[in-house]
Design an enzyme around this catalytic site. Structure first.
Site, PDB file in Angstrom:
ATOM      1  N   HIS A   1       0.941  -1.157  -0.070  1.00 19.71           N
ATOM      2  CA  HIS A   1       0.130  -0.044   0.030  1.00 19.71           C
ATOM      3  C   HIS A   1       0.941   1.289   0.023  1.00 19.71           C
ATOM      4  O   HIS A   1       0.576   2.318   0.286  1.00 19.71           O
ATOM      5  CB  HIS A   1      -0.991  -0.134   1.379  1.00 19.71           C
ATOM      6  CG  HIS A   1      -1.813  -1.268   1.508  1.00 19.71           C
ATOM      7  ND1 HIS A   1      -2.775  -1.800   0.743  1.00 19.71           N
ATOM      8  CD2 HIS A   1      -1.279  -2.288   2.241  1.00 19.71           C
ATOM      9  CE1 HIS A   1      -3.202  -2.931   1.324  1.00 19.71           C
ATOM     10  NE2 HIS A   1      -2.089  -3.311   2.253  1.00 19.71           N
TER      11      HIS A   1
ATOM     12  N   SER B   1      15.960  19.710 -14.744  1.00 22.82           N
ATOM     13  CA  SER B   1      15.083  20.605 -15.037  1.00 22.82           C
ATOM     14  C   SER B   1      15.271  22.107 -15.425  1.00 22.82           C
ATOM     15  O   SER B   1      16.537  22.352 -14.879  1.00 22.82           O
ATOM     16  CB  SER B   1      14.274  21.000 -13.390  1.00 22.82           C
ATOM     17  OG  SER B   1      13.492  21.981 -13.488  1.00 22.82           O
TER      18      SER B   1
END
Length: 480
Positions: free
Chosen positions: A156, A285
């Site tokens: 999870h 970036s």
């Protein structure tokens, strides 16, 4: 202002930006139409052997011009005739005047169209399979190298029990091994459409004056010349479009596997535990120069989604083929078949590049383990206290209270997990303080993971790669 150069019209990035030269060629017009001509040559050769009045000179003329395709003439003929096959029959006949009367003799358009598609599908699988084998090989080497390196497992996406970096890689490998077997099976199941007229070989039966044996032999001979062991015994005008479903469903399944693997790599990159290769001058970036974005894994995920989505096309097409055939399959298949193979080719090349340069940061992994391990070790601490004469229920309550306090420090104060320090300060645990280091050794929490890696690689992976040994040394350098 509109221009006339190649940059003034849409180009599919699958070819212009990503795909390998061999896969781009496999679905090119040159491969397609030269294969048509080869099929016409195979047909003429077999018809001659079986007694039709075809000369050696006619066949030699066809062979001499097999690759001499005037694409401009073919385009002009198609504009006039509105029929791509007859346009190329006329174009081939123009450069083979002697052979012109026997080109496409007895055949239907699907003789060249469908049989060429089957050849391209087969050859496409032959390009993909060694690439998938190399990805599996690189990932197997990675799994073996890190077979016993403990790492935090997640269920999870919440911290769970420890596993190892190599064991996690084996989960990826297991999916890819299934894909390898599925692709190989789909490739081996492909058959030739064969030599049939519209739609029951009646034209060939007429050519051979009702001799069924010669019609059967014609089919067998041409099938063998085209490199297939078998032809489909029954077809409509086309081969069943369920064949396309079978091929593209396995490619879509591969896409799902690659998406899961690359998503995992992206999640681990966020944790700074694993990183894909990053070039010396690569920019992550434009705004944040410190960033090292997992752009290769992101590319794989992006294209894998497209590959999975393409699965809808052959399913829809197969479902709407009325009776012996309809032509609403044609335009769709011109897009969905090549794009599926081109996309699979790209994601395998990119994934090979990733798996050849995956970087692991053991110290980061170790720090994450230290944050969570004290909670995981509570059962070990309880067992050690019981062996030292303590009461299991009393010990469980002590650990529960200390764990809640430590969790509050982590979640509410943003501090480190100090459960171990709390245990060491509590006089109740004095009998086992000397055992704490051993009780918290990460390698005692990974169970049989290293042994599972060794056995899995030996029994499942290495035999699967054996047929591709000669093609393992190809390295992938991504241009973009």
């Amino acid at each position: 202002m509109e221009g006339t150069d190649e940059f003034s019209k849409y180009r599919s990035p699958l070819v212009s930006r990503y795909a390998s030269k061999e896969m781009a060629y496999n679905f090119s017009d040159r491969k397609k139409f030269s294969t048509w001509r080869k099929l016409w040559i195979y047909l003429a050769k077999a018809e001659k052997v079986l007694g039709l009045p075809i000369t050696d000179a006619q066949i030699q003329e066809m062979e001499a011009h097999a690759d001499n395709i005037d694409f401009s003439m073919a385009a002009e003929e198609e504009r006039k005739l509105r029929h791509d096959v007859m346009a190329h029959v006329h174009t081939f006949a123009h450069c083979c005047p002697t052979a012109a009367p026997i080109i496409h003799l007895g055949a239907t358009s699907c003789y060249v169209g469908d049989n060429t598609d089957l050849i391209m599908l087969r050859d496409g699988f032959d390009i993909l399979l060694p690439k998938l084998a190399r990805v599996i090989d690189r990932l197997a080497n990675f799994a073996e190298k890190h077979a016993d390196l403990p790492t935090l497992g997640f269920t999870h996406y919440q911290p769970a029990q420890l596993t190892t970096v190599g064991k996690r890689a084996c989960l990826w490998l297991q999916d890819l091994a299934m894909d390898m077997r599925n692709l190989q099976r789909a490739r081996d199941d492909l058959r030739f459409r064969g030599v049939r007229g519209p739609p029951h070989s009646g034209s060939f039966l007429q050519l051979f004056q009702g001799d069924h044996d010669k019609v059967e032999e014609l089919d067998r001979m041409v099938t063998e010349m085209a490199g297939f062991k078998k032809a489909y015994l029954v077809t409509g005008q086309t081969y069943s479009r369920k064949v396309d479903v079978d091929c593209l469903s396995n490619l879509a399944s591969l896409g799902a596997s690659v998406h899961k693997i690359c998503t995992d790599i992206r999640l681990l990159a966020n944790l700074k535990e694993i990183e894909e290769p990053f070039e010396k001058e690569q920019i992550g970036s434009s705004a944040m120069p410190y960033k090292r974005n997992p752009m290769r894994a992101e590319r794989c995920c992006s294209l894998a989604r497209h590959l999975v989505a393409l699965m809808a096309d052959p399913l829809q097409t197969a479902s709407v083929q009325w009776l012996e055939r309809t032509l609403d399959d044609s335009a769709n298949r011109r897009i969905s078949l090549p794009e599926s193979f081109l996309t699979a080719d790209i994601i395998l090349s990119t994934l090979q590049n990733i798996t050849e340069g995956l970087v692991v940061y053991p110290k980061v992994i170790e720090r994450h383990i230290r944050h969570e391990l004290p909670f995981m070790a509570t059962e070990n601490i309880i067992m050690a206290m019981v062996q030292a004469g303590g009461n299991r229920q009393d010990c469980h309550e002590k650990i529960r209270v200390l764990s809640q306090e430590a969790a509050a420090v982590v979640k509410q104060e943003g501090g480190d997990n100090d459960l171990l320090a709390r245990v060491q300060r509590d006089p109740y645990f004095a009998p086992i303080l000397g055992q704490l280091d051993a009780l918290l050794d990460p390698k005692t929490f990974i169970g049989r993971a290293p042994q599972q890696v060794t056995r899995f690689l030996s029994e499942e992976i290495h035999p699967l790669l054996e047929p591709f040994k000669a093609k393992m040394d190809v390295k992938i350098e991504l241009e973009l």
